[in-house]
Design a protein around this motif. Structure first.
Motif, PDB file in Angstrom:
ATOM      1  N   SER A 196       6.231  31.101 -25.959  1.00 27.69           N
ATOM      2  CA  SER A 196       6.641  29.760 -26.414  1.00 27.69           C
ATOM      3  C   SER A 196       8.134  29.591 -26.699  1.00 27.69           C
ATOM      4  O   SER A 196       8.763  28.704 -26.156  1.00 27.69           O
ATOM      5  CB  SER A 196       5.850  29.331 -27.658  1.00 27.69           C
ATOM      6  OG  SER A 196       4.476  29.463 -27.397  1.00 27.69           O
ATOM      7  N   HIS A 200       4.420  30.195 -13.959  1.00 24.76           N
ATOM      8  CA  HIS A 200       4.435  28.740 -14.125  1.00 24.76           C
ATOM      9  C   HIS A 200       5.770  28.361 -14.753  1.00 24.76           C
ATOM     10  O   HIS A 200       6.519  29.233 -15.210  1.00 24.76           O
ATOM     11  CB  HIS A 200       3.251  28.248 -14.958  1.00 24.76           C
ATOM     12  CG  HIS A 200       3.284  28.677 -16.392  1.00 24.76           C
ATOM     13  ND1 HIS A 200       3.311  29.995 -16.784  1.00 24.76           N
ATOM     14  CD2 HIS A 200       3.273  27.956 -17.545  1.00 24.76           C
ATOM     15  CE1 HIS A 200       3.317  30.065 -18.107  1.00 24.76           C
ATOM     16  NE2 HIS A 200       3.303  28.842 -18.596  1.00 24.76           N
ATOM     17  N   ASP A 253       9.397  28.861 -21.586  1.00 28.00           N
ATOM     18  CA  ASP A 253       9.441  30.270 -22.014  1.00 28.00           C
ATOM     19  C   ASP A 253       9.277  31.245 -20.849  1.00 28.00           C
ATOM     20  O   ASP A 253       9.427  32.450 -21.034  1.00 28.00           O
ATOM     21  CB  ASP A 253       8.403  30.551 -23.116  1.00 28.00           C
ATOM     22  CG  ASP A 253       7.003  30.086 -22.767  1.00 28.00           C
ATOM     23  OD1 ASP A 253       6.867  29.061 -22.078  1.00 28.00           O
ATOM     24  OD2 ASP A 253       6.039  30.753 -23.189  1.00 28.00           O
ATOM     25  N   HIS A 254       9.015  30.706 -19.644  1.00 28.72           N
ATOM     26  CA  HIS A 254       8.852  31.580 -18.472  1.00 28.72           C
ATOM     27  C   HIS A 254       9.982  31.412 -17.443  1.00 28.72           C
ATOM     28  O   HIS A 254      10.007  32.110 -16.440  1.00 28.72           O
ATOM     29  CB  HIS A 254       7.486  31.329 -17.821  1.00 28.72           C
ATOM     30  CG  HIS A 254       6.367  31.628 -18.773  1.00 28.72           C
ATOM     31  ND1 HIS A 254       5.618  32.781 -18.711  1.00 28.72           N
ATOM     32  CD2 HIS A 254       5.926  30.954 -19.863  1.00 28.72           C
ATOM     33  CE1 HIS A 254       4.752  32.800 -19.711  1.00 28.72           C
ATOM     34  NE2 HIS A 254       4.920  31.698 -20.425  1.00 28.72           N
ATOM     35  N   ASP A 296       0.166  32.769 -18.595  1.00 26.68           N
ATOM     36  CA  ASP A 296      -0.491  32.099 -19.724  1.00 26.68           C
ATOM     37  C   ASP A 296      -1.904  31.723 -19.291  1.00 26.68           C
ATOM     38  O   ASP A 296      -2.096  31.121 -18.224  1.00 26.68           O
ATOM     39  CB  ASP A 296       0.288  30.841 -20.123  1.00 26.68           C
ATOM     40  CG  ASP A 296       1.611  31.178 -20.792  1.00 26.68           C
ATOM     41  OD1 ASP A 296       1.949  32.376 -20.860  1.00 26.68           O
ATOM     42  OD2 ASP A 296       2.294  30.238 -21.242  1.00 26.68           O
ATOM     43  N   HIS A 330      -4.030  29.293 -24.060  1.00 18.99           N
ATOM     44  CA  HIS A 330      -3.708  30.693 -24.361  1.00 18.99           C
ATOM     45  C   HIS A 330      -4.950  31.469 -24.786  1.00 18.99           C
ATOM     46  O   HIS A 330      -5.918  30.902 -25.282  1.00 18.99           O
ATOM     47  CB  HIS A 330      -2.653  30.771 -25.462  1.00 18.99           C
ATOM     48  CG  HIS A 330      -1.369  30.138 -25.056  1.00 18.99           C
ATOM     49  ND1 HIS A 330      -0.530  30.705 -24.116  1.00 18.99           N
ATOM     50  CD2 HIS A 330      -0.806  28.964 -25.412  1.00 18.99           C
ATOM     51  CE1 HIS A 330       0.508  29.900 -23.929  1.00 18.99           C
ATOM     52  NE2 HIS A 330       0.362  28.838 -24.701  1.00 18.99           N
ATOM     53  N   HIS A 332       2.770  37.844 -24.830  1.00 18.18           N
ATOM     54  CA  HIS A 332       2.903  36.433 -25.197  1.00 18.18           C
ATOM     55  C   HIS A 332       2.580  36.245 -26.680  1.00 18.18           C
ATOM     56  O   HIS A 332       1.832  35.354 -27.076  1.00 18.18           O
ATOM     57  CB  HIS A 332       1.999  35.551 -24.319  1.00 18.18           C
ATOM     58  CG  HIS A 332       2.519  34.150 -24.144  1.00 18.18           C
ATOM     59  ND1 HIS A 332       2.273  33.145 -25.051  1.00 18.18           N
ATOM     60  CD2 HIS A 332       3.262  33.582 -23.168  1.00 18.18           C
ATOM     61  CE1 HIS A 332       2.852  32.033 -24.624  1.00 18.18           C
ATOM     62  NE2 HIS A 332       3.458  32.267 -23.498  1.00 18.18           N
TER      63      HIS A 332
HETATM   64 ZN   LIG Z   1       4.178  30.746 -22.223  1.00 18.53          ZN
END
Ligand SMILES: [Zn+2]
Ligand SMILES: [Zn+2]
Length: 290
Positions: free
Chosen positions: A11, A68, A72-73, A174, A232, A254
């Motif tokens: 996140s 994705h 945060d990715h 995720d 999640h 994560h």
């Molecule tokens: Zn994430």
């Protein structure tokens, strides 16, 4: 195959004294194939320290697979130093989103616009190629094969499986365990239940028996009801998945941004009691050799 964790937080980056041991960078995993190819899974802020270590390998050739495009990715990508250096070859893979009608290049180049970042994409010196993937489209990288499958998250998300000389790993990205959105007795309940069974069977077949399963375990069972539908997993859902598909080892990642090192230590202690397989809470710097 060597796997290294450079970002294990979900996140939002979470630096500070309470996260210093497991780390505060968001998702980034480096995979080095048996013949020395560099594969990177996700470009969270962990890709920045990874990029410092890759400066020893110039000129760099690497492949980045994006699960994705949530922040945060991807938010480390503009700070992935090799993109500024001529002679480097960087291939970036991700999904074509049929709902948004955007490919991975469209989405990622948005974050290089002037309102977000001072260097325009056209000014980057490395040779950068975007490749949109369809579900299950395999990509050969040296001695490794990377394949993908759709996971359950609010935006189109790929889980990636990497096979290399008989060893295998799968990263969920995720992912939330599928659940029925209808109540028993509703018209669509049984049909939806059957759909879930079919999707689970496809996923199980895709990842059955992997040596390493890396899974999104953002929440505890107590936290989950308030976060249901956010896309999640929980510690238990990941352990169930690992047992179900016969994974040889499970690594959890994560981590929820506010989860402290001490809390993660406590959860690790509970997970040590699981006899079916080794379960390890991933931390920055953790290396696995297969
Ligand atoms: Zn994430
Ligand atoms: Zn996400």
């Amino acid at each position: 195959m060597k796997i290294r964790f450079w970002g294990v937080r979900g996140s939002i980056p979470s630096p500070g004294s309470k996260t210093v041991r497991y780390g505060g960078n968001t998702t980034c995993i480096e995979v080095e194939t048996d013949d020395g190819e560099t594969i990177i899974l996700d470009a969270g802020t962990g890709i920045h320290p990874l990029s410092q270590s890759l400066l020893k390998k110039l000129p760099l050739s690497c492949s980045i697979f994006i699960t994705h495009t949530h922040w945060d990715h991807i938010q480390g990508l503009p700070f992935f130093v090799p993109i500024f250096i001529p002679g480097n070859q960087i291939r970036i893979y991700g999904a074509f989103d049929p709902v948004l009608q955007k490919d991975i290049g469209d989405v990622l180049s948005r974050q290089m616009e002037y309102c977000y970042f001072p260097v325009r994409e056209a000014e980057l010196k490395a040779d950068i190629k975007y490749n949109s993937l369809h579900e299950r489209q395999p990509v050969e990288i040296g001695s490794a094969r990377v394949t993908n499958i759709f996971m359950n998250h609010p935006v189109l998300t790929f889980g990636y499986r990497i096979d290399c000389n008989g060893k295998s790993m799968f990263f969920t990205g995720d992912n939330e365990k599928l659940y029925n959105i209808y109540q028993p007795g509703d018209d669509y309940y049984t049909e939806y239940e059957n759909q879930i069974s079919r999707k689970n069977a496809l996923l199980d077949d895709f990842i059955r028996g992997v040596d390493v399963l890396i899974a999104d375990s953002a929440y505890t069972e107590q936290e989950y009801p308030a976060k249901k539908g956010w896309g999640h997993g929980t510690y238990n859902s990941c352990v169930d998945m690992a047992k179900n598909i016969g994974a040889k080892a499970l690594y959890l990642t994560h981590h929820e941004p506010l989860r402290s090192d001490d809390e993660l230590d406590g959860i690790q202690k509970q997970l040590n009691a699981i006899e079916a397989l080794p379960v390890c809470i991933a931390y920055e710097g953790l290396e696995i050799t297969l």
